[in-house]
Design an enzyme around this catalytic site. Structure first.
Site, PDB file in Angstrom:
ATOM      1  N   HIS A  51      -3.277  -5.692  -6.207  1.00  0.00           N
ATOM      2  CA  HIS A  51      -2.845  -4.984  -7.404  1.00  0.00           C
ATOM      3  C   HIS A  51      -1.354  -4.684  -7.267  1.00  0.00           C
ATOM      4  CE1 HIS A  51      -6.967  -3.228  -8.771  1.00  0.00           C
ATOM      5  NE2 HIS A  51      -7.072  -4.490  -8.388  1.00  0.00           N
ATOM      6  N   GLU A  53       0.318  -1.966  -7.632  1.00  0.00           N
ATOM      7  CA  GLU A  53       0.598  -0.752  -6.865  1.00  0.00           C
ATOM      8  C   GLU A  53       0.492  -1.001  -5.365  1.00  0.00           C
ATOM      9  OE1 GLU A  53      -1.551  -1.173  -9.447  1.00  0.00           O
ATOM     10  OE2 GLU A  53      -2.244   0.784 -10.122  1.00  0.00           O
ATOM     11  N   CYS A  81      -6.326   2.501 -10.537  1.00  0.00           N
ATOM     12  CA  CYS A  81      -7.768   2.481 -10.282  1.00  0.00           C
ATOM     13  C   CYS A  81      -8.065   3.308  -9.028  1.00  0.00           C
ATOM     14  CB  CYS A  81      -8.241   1.042 -10.081  1.00  0.00           C
ATOM     15  SG  CYS A  81      -7.635   0.283  -8.548  1.00  0.00           S
TER      16      CYS A  81
END
Length: 152
Positions: A51, A53, A81
């Protein structure tokens, strides 16, 4: 100030879209200097943890030569998430700024509130909704395109 860095995150999200990845971008700033900048790469890397991040956190930790990202701010186009929120807590990021809320997987405010949970050893200040419109529009456009092409 927040909009300036969120625009950099949106540039990353656009790059992800061009690479046929879900268009999410992230930027980590330390003392007005970008030390992490990434977009989703799950398809390219065949890695469920790739992801935006997560990649940006890894870059920032390398730049600071520390797993503690104290004094840093994370800008991300979509509400993190549970996995990314967990990494944010572990990295001790003090400030998270995100664009669009994620009604399906948001773990900052929508489904869960991991970054403010008093049972955890670290909590973050959160600023939600910065450039939420452009962030959400990019995601909508991507998924409309996918459905039109019959892709998963």
């Amino acid at each position: 100030m927040h909009e300036t860095y969120m625009r950099l995150a949106l540039e990353e999200a656009e790059q992800a879209m061009h690479e046929d990845e879900v268009p999410i971008g992230a930027v980590i700033v330390h003392r007005d200097r970008v030390i992490g900048r990434a977009h989703n790469q799950r398809e390219q890397l065949r890695d469920p943890t790739a992801h935006a991040e997560m990649i940006a956190v890894t870059q920032a930790a390398a730049a600071l030569q520390s797993w503690r990202l104290e004094g840093c701010s994370l800008y991300v186009t979509l509400e993190p998430c549970a996995m990314c929120a967990g990494a944010i807590v572990q990295a001790r990021l003090p400030l998270v700024i995100y664009g669009a809320a994620d009604p399906k997987a948001g773990a900052v405010a929508t489904l869960y509130q991991l970054l403010s949970d008093p049972r955890l050893n670290h909590r973050c200040e959160v600023v939600a909704g910065v450039l939420a419109g452009p962030s959400a529009e990019l995601l909508s456009r991507f998924f409309q395109q996918r459905r039109r092409l019959g892709k998963k």
